[in-house]
Design an enzyme around this catalytic site. Structure first.
Site, short mmCIF file in Angstrom:
data_model
loop_
_atom_site.label_atom_id
_atom_site.label_comp_id
_atom_site.label_asym_id
_atom_site.label_seq_id
_atom_site.Cartn_x
_atom_site.Cartn_y
_atom_site.Cartn_z
N TYR A 297 22.47 -15.34 -18.43
CA TYR A 297 23.75 -15.22 -19.38
C TYR A 297 23.78 -16.53 -20.56
O TYR A 297 24.06 -16.19 -21.63
CB TYR A 297 24.68 -15.17 -18.53
CG TYR A 297 26.16 -15.00 -19.37
CD1 TYR A 297 26.74 -13.75 -19.72
CD2 TYR A 297 27.07 -16.06 -19.54
CE1 TYR A 297 28.00 -13.77 -20.14
CE2 TYR A 297 28.25 -15.86 -20.04
CZ TYR A 297 28.78 -14.66 -20.64
OH TYR A 297 29.73 -14.24 -21.09
N LYS B 5 23.91 -16.20 -24.72
CA LYS B 5 24.88 -16.57 -25.46
C LYS B 5 24.50 -17.90 -26.27
O LYS B 5 25.00 -17.86 -27.47
CB LYS B 5 26.14 -17.10 -24.59
CG LYS B 5 26.81 -15.64 -23.61
CD LYS B 5 27.12 -14.76 -24.57
CE LYS B 5 28.03 -13.50 -23.96
NZ LYS B 5 28.29 -12.53 -24.80
#
Length: 256
Positions: free
Chosen positions: A161, A165
């Site tokens: 994650y 991002k």
């Protein structure tokens, strides 16, 4: 009047992941600012319900079932939007997932599941909508990144994650510089810990909520509506000289 610059009257926007959570809050905010909104979501139940709620406040809205990991699905989304509205003024890329796993335990499928939604799917949406924006002479793209693209969260392990991002933030800058010549502005928003379906349910867990809030100067999670002012800003002419920016809204988390 300065407030007129924030108006989205007569504008058409697409929100991926727009059926629930932060995506729904963004969709409703855009509609309240005057836009007609396409809800592009993989969940037909929540997507259709949000479209109906937008219609109830007097704006046009349709739900298009969309899988952002499939280019053909995104192309169909663009085509249906143009059939219904004739143009796309702004795109909000909100669809995203997270997996908590120690790095050494990430399978190929685990890693790619996150990358395919958070990064690859976001790029496909930018690319397919960007082609239309180039044809029509401009537009605005808003990518939902995360403070996780700037720091490493604790105590959870979420390397995939965080990496996705961070890539979204840099992709935003890359597209902004490439597409400025076409009058397309590309910016991102990086939320901190927010109430909602991802982090919200864990706020009461003593292993997570108190740790997160103890590292947040404001001492509380954000509310989805607290992101919406910046979203409307970036979708509107009020941000006409703003591109390639990443706006962090995290209650001060990354300041410590």
């Amino acid at each position: 009047m300065i407030l007129d610059k924030f108006s989205l009257q007569g504008q058409v926007g697409i929100v991926t992941g727009g059926g629930q959570g932060l995506g729904k809050a963004f969709s409703m905010a855009f509609a309240e600012a005057g836009a007609d909104v396409v809800i592009a979501d993989i969940n037909p139940e929540t997507g259709a319900k949000t479209a109906e709620e937008i219609q109830a406040i007097g704006r046009r809205s349709i739900f298009i079932k969309t899988d952002v990991t499939k280019r053909a699905s995104i192309q169909a989304m663009v085509a249906k939007t143009l059939d219904e509205f004739g143009k796309i003024d702004f795109l909000m890329n909100d669809a995203g997932i997270v997996k908590w796993l120690e790095a050494e335990k990430n399978s190929d499928d685990d890693w790619m599941a996150v990358m395919n939604v958070n990064l690859n799917g976001l790029f496909y949406c930018c690319q397919e909508v960007g082609k239309q924006m180039i044809k029509q002479g401009g537009g605005r793209i808003i990518n939902i990144a995360s403070m996780s693209g700037l720091i490493v969260n604790y105590p959870q392990n979420q390397a995939s994650y965080n990496t996705s991002k961070a890539a979204v933030i840099h992709l935003t800058k890359s597209l902004a510089t490439e597409w400025a010549q076409y009058n397309i502005r590309v910016n991102s928003i990086s939320p901190g810990y927010m109430e909602g379906p991802l982090a919200g349910p864990l706020m009461e867990d003593p292993a997570y909520g108190p740790v997160w809030m103890g590292r947040t100067p404001m001492g509380r999670p954000g509310k989805p509506e607290e992101l919406c002012g910046v979203a409307v800003l970036l979708a509107s002419e009020a941000s006409s000289f703003m591109t390639g920016s990443n706006v962090v809204i995290d209650g001060g988390y990354t300041a410590w």
